[in-house]
Design a protein around this motif. Structure first.
Motif, short mmCIF file in Angstrom:
data_model
loop_
_atom_site.label_atom_id
_atom_site.label_comp_id
_atom_site.label_asym_id
_atom_site.label_seq_id
_atom_site.Cartn_x
_atom_site.Cartn_y
_atom_site.Cartn_z
N ARG A 102 0.85 -1.19 0.00
CA ARG A 102 0.00 0.00 0.00
C ARG A 102 0.88 1.24 0.00
O ARG A 102 2.08 1.16 0.21
N GLU A 103 0.26 2.38 -0.24
CA GLU A 103 0.98 3.66 -0.19
C GLU A 103 1.31 3.99 1.27
O GLU A 103 0.58 3.60 2.18
N TRP A 104 2.40 4.71 1.46
CA TRP A 104 2.78 5.12 2.81
C TRP A 104 1.89 6.26 3.31
O TRP A 104 1.46 7.11 2.53
N SER A 105 1.75 6.30 4.61
CA SER A 105 1.14 7.48 5.24
C SER A 105 2.20 8.58 5.24
O SER A 105 3.38 8.34 4.96
N LYS A 106 1.79 9.78 5.58
CA LYS A 106 2.75 10.89 5.68
C LYS A 106 3.82 10.59 6.72
O LYS A 106 5.00 10.90 6.53
N GLU A 107 3.41 9.99 7.83
CA GLU A 107 4.37 9.64 8.89
C GLU A 107 5.37 8.59 8.41
O GLU A 107 6.56 8.68 8.70
N GLU A 108 4.90 7.61 7.68
CA GLU A 108 5.79 6.58 7.15
C GLU A 108 6.76 7.17 6.13
O GLU A 108 7.95 6.81 6.10
N GLN A 109 6.29 8.09 5.31
CA GLN A 109 7.18 8.76 4.36
C GLN A 109 8.25 9.56 5.11
O GLN A 109 9.41 9.55 4.74
N ARG A 110 7.84 10.24 6.19
CA ARG A 110 8.79 11.00 7.00
C ARG A 110 9.83 10.06 7.63
O ARG A 110 11.02 10.35 7.62
N GLU A 111 9.37 8.93 8.14
CA GLU A 111 10.29 7.95 8.73
C GLU A 111 11.27 7.43 7.68
O GLU A 111 12.46 7.26 7.96
N PHE A 112 10.76 7.15 6.50
CA PHE A 112 11.61 6.66 5.42
C PHE A 112 12.70 7.68 5.09
O PHE A 112 13.87 7.33 4.96
N ASP A 113 12.30 8.94 4.99
CA ASP A 113 13.27 10.00 4.71
C ASP A 113 14.32 10.11 5.81
O ASP A 113 15.51 10.28 5.54
N LEU A 114 13.88 9.99 7.06
CA LEU A 114 14.82 10.03 8.19
C LEU A 114 15.79 8.85 8.15
O LEU A 114 16.98 9.00 8.42
N CYS A 115 15.27 7.68 7.82
CA CYS A 115 16.12 6.49 7.73
C CYS A 115 17.13 6.63 6.58
O CYS A 115 18.29 6.24 6.73
N LEU A 116 16.69 7.17 5.45
CA LEU A 116 17.62 7.40 4.34
C LEU A 116 18.71 8.39 4.73
O LEU A 116 19.88 8.22 4.38
N ASP A 117 18.32 9.42 5.46
CA ASP A 117 19.29 10.40 5.94
C ASP A 117 20.30 9.75 6.88
O ASP A 117 21.51 9.96 6.76
N ALA A 118 19.81 8.93 7.81
CA ALA A 118 20.70 8.23 8.75
C ALA A 118 21.62 7.29 7.99
O ALA A 118 22.82 7.20 8.29
N ASN A 119 21.09 6.59 6.99
CA ASN A 119 21.91 5.68 6.20
C ASN A 119 22.99 6.43 5.44
O ASN A 119 24.15 6.00 5.38
N SER A 120 22.63 7.56 4.86
CA SER A 120 23.60 8.37 4.13
C SER A 120 24.72 8.86 5.05
O SER A 120 25.91 8.77 4.70
#
Length: 75
Positions: A18-36
């Motif tokens: 399913r599509e992400w909620s806004k919170e899930e999208q925010r979490e994904f972005d934070l995780c990508l930032d942490a990974n980077s």
């Protein structure tokens, strides 16, 4: 595995269903930032390790290896 790696995998699996909620999208972005940040820090330390090895500065090399070990997840 770091927590952000696990959460990236979880979110990616959710995204297949399913599509992400806004919170899930925010979490994904934070995780990508942490990974980077993690990847760039590790790359920097690996490059410094090579420099220390090439200059035969084994005290510095030992310090760098300790820094690399500290970046690794605790088992």
């Amino acid at each position: 595995m770091h927590g952000f790696h696990q959460r990236l995998a979880e979110l990616w699996t959710v995204r297949k269903e399913r599509e992400w909620s806004k919170e899930e999208q925010r979490e994904f972005d934070l995780c990508l930032d942490a990974n980077s940040n993690y990847a760039w820090k590790l790359i920097q330390l690996e490059n410094l390790s090579l420099m220390a090895s090439m200059t035969r500065d084994f005290d510095w090399l030992h310090e760098i290896c300790q820094d690399i070990e500290r970046l690794q997840p605790k088992k």
